[in-house]
Design a protein around this motif. Structure first.
Motif, PDB file in Angstrom:
ATOM      1  N   LEU A   3       0.841  -1.183   0.000  1.00  0.00           N
ATOM      2  CA  LEU A   3       0.000   0.000   0.000  1.00  0.00           C
ATOM      3  C   LEU A   3       0.880   1.237   0.000  1.00  0.00           C
ATOM      4  N   ASN A   4       0.426   2.293  -0.659  1.00  0.00           N
ATOM      5  CA  ASN A   4       1.252   3.494  -0.748  1.00  0.00           C
ATOM      6  C   ASN A   4       1.099   4.376   0.486  1.00  0.00           C
ATOM      7  N   GLN A   5       1.931   5.404   0.581  1.00  0.00           N
ATOM      8  CA  GLN A   5       1.946   6.299   1.734  1.00  0.00           C
ATOM      9  C   GLN A   5       0.604   7.001   1.909  1.00  0.00           C
ATOM     10  N   ALA A   6      -0.045   7.358   0.812  1.00  0.00           N
ATOM     11  CA  ALA A   6      -1.339   8.028   0.900  1.00  0.00           C
ATOM     12  C   ALA A   6      -2.361   7.159   1.628  1.00  0.00           C
ATOM     13  N   ILE A  37       1.005  14.896   8.963  1.00  0.00           N
ATOM     14  CA  ILE A  37       0.840  14.654   7.532  1.00  0.00           C
ATOM     15  C   ILE A  37       0.979  15.994   6.822  1.00  0.00           C
ATOM     16  N   PRO A  38       1.747  16.087   5.759  1.00  0.00           N
ATOM     17  CA  PRO A  38       1.820  17.351   5.022  1.00  0.00           C
ATOM     18  C   PRO A  38       0.414  17.780   4.587  1.00  0.00           C
ATOM     19  N   GLU A  39       0.068  19.050   4.874  1.00  0.00           N
ATOM     20  CA  GLU A  39      -1.309  19.505   4.650  1.00  0.00           C
ATOM     21  C   GLU A  39      -1.750  19.380   3.197  1.00  0.00           C
ATOM     22  N   LEU A  43      -4.970  17.143   1.976  1.00  0.00           N
ATOM     23  CA  LEU A  43      -6.119  17.651   1.214  1.00  0.00           C
ATOM     24  C   LEU A  43      -6.360  16.832  -0.053  1.00  0.00           C
ATOM     25  N   LYS A  44      -5.291  16.376  -0.674  1.00  0.00           N
ATOM     26  CA  LYS A  44      -5.420  15.523  -1.861  1.00  0.00           C
ATOM     27  C   LYS A  44      -6.072  14.182  -1.486  1.00  0.00           C
ATOM     28  N   ARG A  47      -9.814  14.449  -0.818  1.00  0.00           N
ATOM     29  CA  ARG A  47     -10.665  14.458  -2.016  1.00  0.00           C
ATOM     30  C   ARG A  47     -11.078  13.030  -2.376  1.00  0.00           C
ATOM     31  N   SER A  48     -10.145  12.099  -2.300  1.00  0.00           N
ATOM     32  CA  SER A  48     -10.465  10.695  -2.601  1.00  0.00           C
ATOM     33  C   SER A  48     -11.432  10.113  -1.580  1.00  0.00           C
ATOM     34  N   LEU A  49     -11.196  10.408  -0.302  1.00  0.00           N
ATOM     35  CA  LEU A  49     -12.067   9.885   0.752  1.00  0.00           C
ATOM     36  C   LEU A  49     -13.468  10.500   0.675  1.00  0.00           C
TER      37      LEU A  49
END
Length: 151
Positions: A3-6, A37-39, A43-44, A47-49
């Motif tokens: 799984l990626n960091q995001a 977490i970098p802001e 925020l990116k 958007r997915s969530l």
């Protein structure tokens, strides 16, 4: 499968909100700070969530984010799919035409990975954020006891 960091950040964000009283809103900046977490990245991910119906976004001065669903109705699988998209362990599980052997899902490797994929999805769907938030509280209390005991 990695799984990626995001996705890791998304787990942390959902878990943090799952531990708060129902309907609690938090700004992106505050959540980013509390979860380290970098802001802009947060925020990116939000958007997915939000697009997946896991988070709700509020605009304006009183804006922020909150869970859109109850924590018991959000699973690890939901978050992974929201951030990573549809995931398969083997390419042919999603695209039968990708098999260069031309066997159209009629081989032992396909069958093995299809079973593993199904079991993995079932397991990830069985773990919800209400249960994870309860476990997190237990871990936090144990950690605090250890810190006090070692001081």
């Amino acid at each position: 499968m990695r799984l990626n960091q995001a996705t890791d950040y998304a787990f942390r964000m959902v878990l943090y909100l799952a531990a708060l009283p129902e309907g609690t809103k938090i700004t992106g900046a505050a959540l980013a700070e509390k979860q380290n977490i970098p802001e802009r990245f947060l925020l990116k991910i939000m958007r997915s969530l939000t697009a997946a119906g896991i988070m709700k976004s509020y605009r304006g001065v009183e804006g922020g984010f909150a869970l859109q669903r109850m924590p018991q109705n959000i699973t690890l699988f939901d978050v992974i799919e929201a951030v990573e998209g549809q995931t398969e362990l083997q390419r042919c599980l999603h695209d039968i035409g990708s098999c260069t052997r031309g066997c159209s899902n009629m081989c032992s490797i396909y069958a093995a990975f299809a079973d593993i994929q199904r079991e993995l999805a079932d397991r990830l769907q069985s773990i919800n954020f209400a249960d994870l938030a309860k476990q997190e509280e237990i871990f936090s209390k144990a950690h605090e006891k250890t810190k006090v005991h070692n001081a």
